[in-house]
Design an enzyme around this catalytic site. Structure first.
Site, PDB file in Angstrom:
ATOM      1  N   LYS A 222      33.710  24.682  52.234  1.00 41.89           N
ATOM      2  CA  LYS A 222      33.630  25.935  52.998  1.00 41.89           C
ATOM      3  C   LYS A 222      33.722  27.115  52.031  1.00 41.89           C
ATOM      4  O   LYS A 222      34.788  27.437  51.532  1.00 41.89           O
ATOM      5  CB  LYS A 222      34.745  26.051  54.028  1.00 41.89           C
ATOM      6  CG  LYS A 222      34.525  27.277  54.916  1.00 41.89           C
ATOM      7  CD  LYS A 222      35.738  27.747  55.631  1.00 41.89           C
ATOM      8  CE  LYS A 222      35.413  29.035  56.406  1.00 41.89           C
ATOM      9  NZ  LYS A 222      34.978  30.158  55.518  1.00 41.89           N
TER      10      LYS A 222
ATOM     11  N   CYS B 138      41.404  36.329  39.573  1.00 41.20           N
ATOM     12  CA  CYS B 138      42.810  35.936  39.708  1.00 41.20           C
ATOM     13  C   CYS B 138      43.517  35.880  38.363  1.00 41.20           C
ATOM     14  O   CYS B 138      44.745  35.927  38.300  1.00 41.20           O
ATOM     15  CB  CYS B 138      42.910  34.588  40.421  1.00 41.20           C
ATOM     16  SG  CYS B 138      41.938  33.285  39.639  1.00 41.20           S
TER      17      CYS B 138
ATOM     18  N   GLU C 134      49.069  42.359  42.756  1.00 40.51           N
ATOM     19  CA  GLU C 134      47.770  42.111  42.141  1.00 40.51           C
ATOM     20  C   GLU C 134      46.784  43.186  42.597  1.00 40.51           C
ATOM     21  O   GLU C 134      46.488  43.302  43.785  1.00 40.51           O
ATOM     22  CB  GLU C 134      47.283  40.714  42.540  1.00 40.51           C
ATOM     23  CG  GLU C 134      46.136  40.185  41.726  1.00 40.51           C
ATOM     24  CD  GLU C 134      45.804  38.745  42.078  1.00 40.51           C
ATOM     25  OE1 GLU C 134      45.176  38.079  41.235  1.00 40.51           O
ATOM     26  OE2 GLU C 134      46.149  38.288  43.185  1.00 40.51           O
TER      27      GLU C 134
END
Length: 485
Positions: free
Chosen positions: A184, A293, A388
């Site tokens: 997915k 990330c 972040e």
């Protein structure tokens, strides 16, 4: 896709259907529009599938598993090798798809295709290196063996920031191990994953071995986590969603690989080579528009080199341009959506309100573009140091001693990646061991490789992707005790 900008040489790679059990199907509800972050234009649509479709895909993967697992490792490897060749052949079209749906520059998109293809190439060979063990028996007349066998049906849920590489990093080792997959991709960037699945068909992946779904994250994800047929879930995304999936998978004791949020520090020491430090910071911070990330979210510079680094880095950042990913003059492309732009603006404003100095860039460049921005004299407790940012905003914080730098770098619940720049071997050894992260880049901002283990510690997840460690994530160990010999 529009007639000129980003047009594909093979239009059939722009798909509007999903793959379940070897058939390309549409959905029953309103389709999902996929938009170009730079122009706002709708590139195409994909089906809005639900849990019933997910269960069909899981069943198809279960039916296909015995046959795929039963093929020789060499045979599976040949399919992956052909798949790799097709990705290379269609590199330009895949790169254009990535730029259209993600916004990153075409140069970065081409780099992602190379990186993603590398996983298929690596695991095509690694499939033949799944070895067992013979264990010396403690008593006569026995043979003790440890064999490795595929986990079974696996699920792969991937993010929007690297729409090809995140999928190949999961599908490659899974299929090499003999597993079957329900994939997915992210709703914002599904087109590249669908094209990848189409090339897999062409490479000879049997029906049901790979299924690719778009649609409801809750419906499809819920079916995956609830299913006892799915024996492994690999997810790359936010820590918040990772925690939720971890809880939901507990009831069926699935194997898990979770590559979650990061808050990567970059430590630059007084003895660092200035040019290397600037290049490391530029790449680690601004690659993929900062939407990575493992982006250097916090830049700590020792006091002895602080002013010289700021002057050189400010000049570098000031020369960077945000623009259309198809424009060769663009260094970074647009952010993925308005919420991303708003978050970067919020972090910038908080850093400046806390006493930071704006040295380059500054803000919104129109649409979803954000100028590469540098703020100096940021406080250690600033929002951009604690959360972040996921955008092209660099905040620089000074530190004194090595011990203080390490303390600042480790003062986070996350531990995915970290970076450092220094020349003294003792400093490099001490700091690289002291950093609480799964990966450390030393005098470089480019650390990802199909040949190396990728993953974090603490709240940044568990498990590893890439290298032979990534293949082990899709294998169970079975112990055989043979007596009476």
């Amino acid at each position: 896709m529009s007639t000129q900008r980003g047009a594909l040489s093979e239009p059939d790679l722009l798909l509007s259907q999903c793959l379940i059990d070897g058939e390309w199907i549409g959905g029953e509800g309103a389709p999902i529009a996929v938009d170009d972050p730079f122009t706002g234009e709708t590139i195409g649509t994909v089906p809005r599938l639900d849990k019933d479709h997910a269960n069909r895909a899981i069943d198809a993967a279960a039916r296909a598993f015995p046959g795929w697992a039963g093929r020789t490792a060499q045979d599976r490897g040949r399919v992956l090798r052909k798949w790799y060749d097709l990705i290379v052949t269609h590199k330009e079209d895949l790169a254009r798809l990535i730029t259209r749906e993600n916004g990153k520059t075409l140069a970065e998109a081409r780099g992602e295709v190379d990186y993603g293809a590398g996983f298929m190439e690596f695991y095509a060979d690694e499939a033949t290196r799944v070895m067992g063990e013979t264990i010396p028996a403690p008593v006569p007349g026995r043979r003790l063996l440890a064999e490795r066998e595929p986990v079974g049906v696996c699920a792969a849920i991937t993010p929007w920031n690297f729409p090809l590489a995140m999928m190949t990093r999961k599908v490659g080792p899974a299929l090499a191990a003999g597993c079957t997959v329900v994939g997915k991709p992210a709703t914002a960037t599904p087109l590249t994953a669908l094209a990848f699945a189409r090339l897999g068909e062409e490479a000879g992946v049997p029906r049901g071995v790979l299924n690719m779904l778009t649609g409801s994250a809750a419906g499809i994800g819920g079916a995956i986590t609830a299913s006892s047929t799915v024996r492994k879930l690999s997810f790359t995304g936010s820590t918040e969603i990772g925690e939720q999936l971890y809880r939901e998978c507990a009831g069926t004791m699935k194997r898990l690989s979770l590559e979650l949020g990061g808050n990567a520090p970059l430590l630059i020491f007084d003895d660092a080579d200035l040019a290397t430090a600037v290049e490391t910071a530029a790449v680690a911070k601004f690659r993929n528009s900062g939407q990575s990330c493992i982006a250097a979210n916090r830049i700590y510079v020792q006091q002895g080199i602080y002013d010289r680094f700021l002057a050189a880095f400010a000049a570098r950042v000031q020369g960077m341009k945000a623009g259309d990913g198809f424009d060769p003059a663009s260094d970074i492309g647009p952010l993925i959506d308005r919420a991303a732009v708003d978050k970067v603006s919020e972090h910038r404003d908080a850093a400046l309100a806390g006493g930071g100095r704006l040295l380059a860039g500054g803000g919104d460049a129109g649409g979803l573009l954000f100028h590469p921005t540098l703020v100096a004299d940021v406080t250690p407790d600033a929002q951009l140091a604690c959360e972040e940012t996921f955008g092209p905003l660099a905040g620089v914080i000074s530190f004194g001693t090595l011990e203080q730098g390490l303390q600042l770098a480790n003062d986070t619940p996350f531990g995915l990646a970290a970076y450092m720049c220094a020349q003294d071997p003792a400093t490099i050894a001490r700091v690289s061991r002291g950093l609480e992260s799964g990966m450390v880049g030393i005098n470089t901002g480019l650390i990802s490789s199909p040949h190396a283990p990728f993953g974090g510690v603490k709240m940044s997840g568990l498990g590893r992707e890439g290298s032979h460690h990534g293949l082990e994530e899709y294998l169970n160990i079975k112990y055989l005790c043979h007596a009476g010999l």
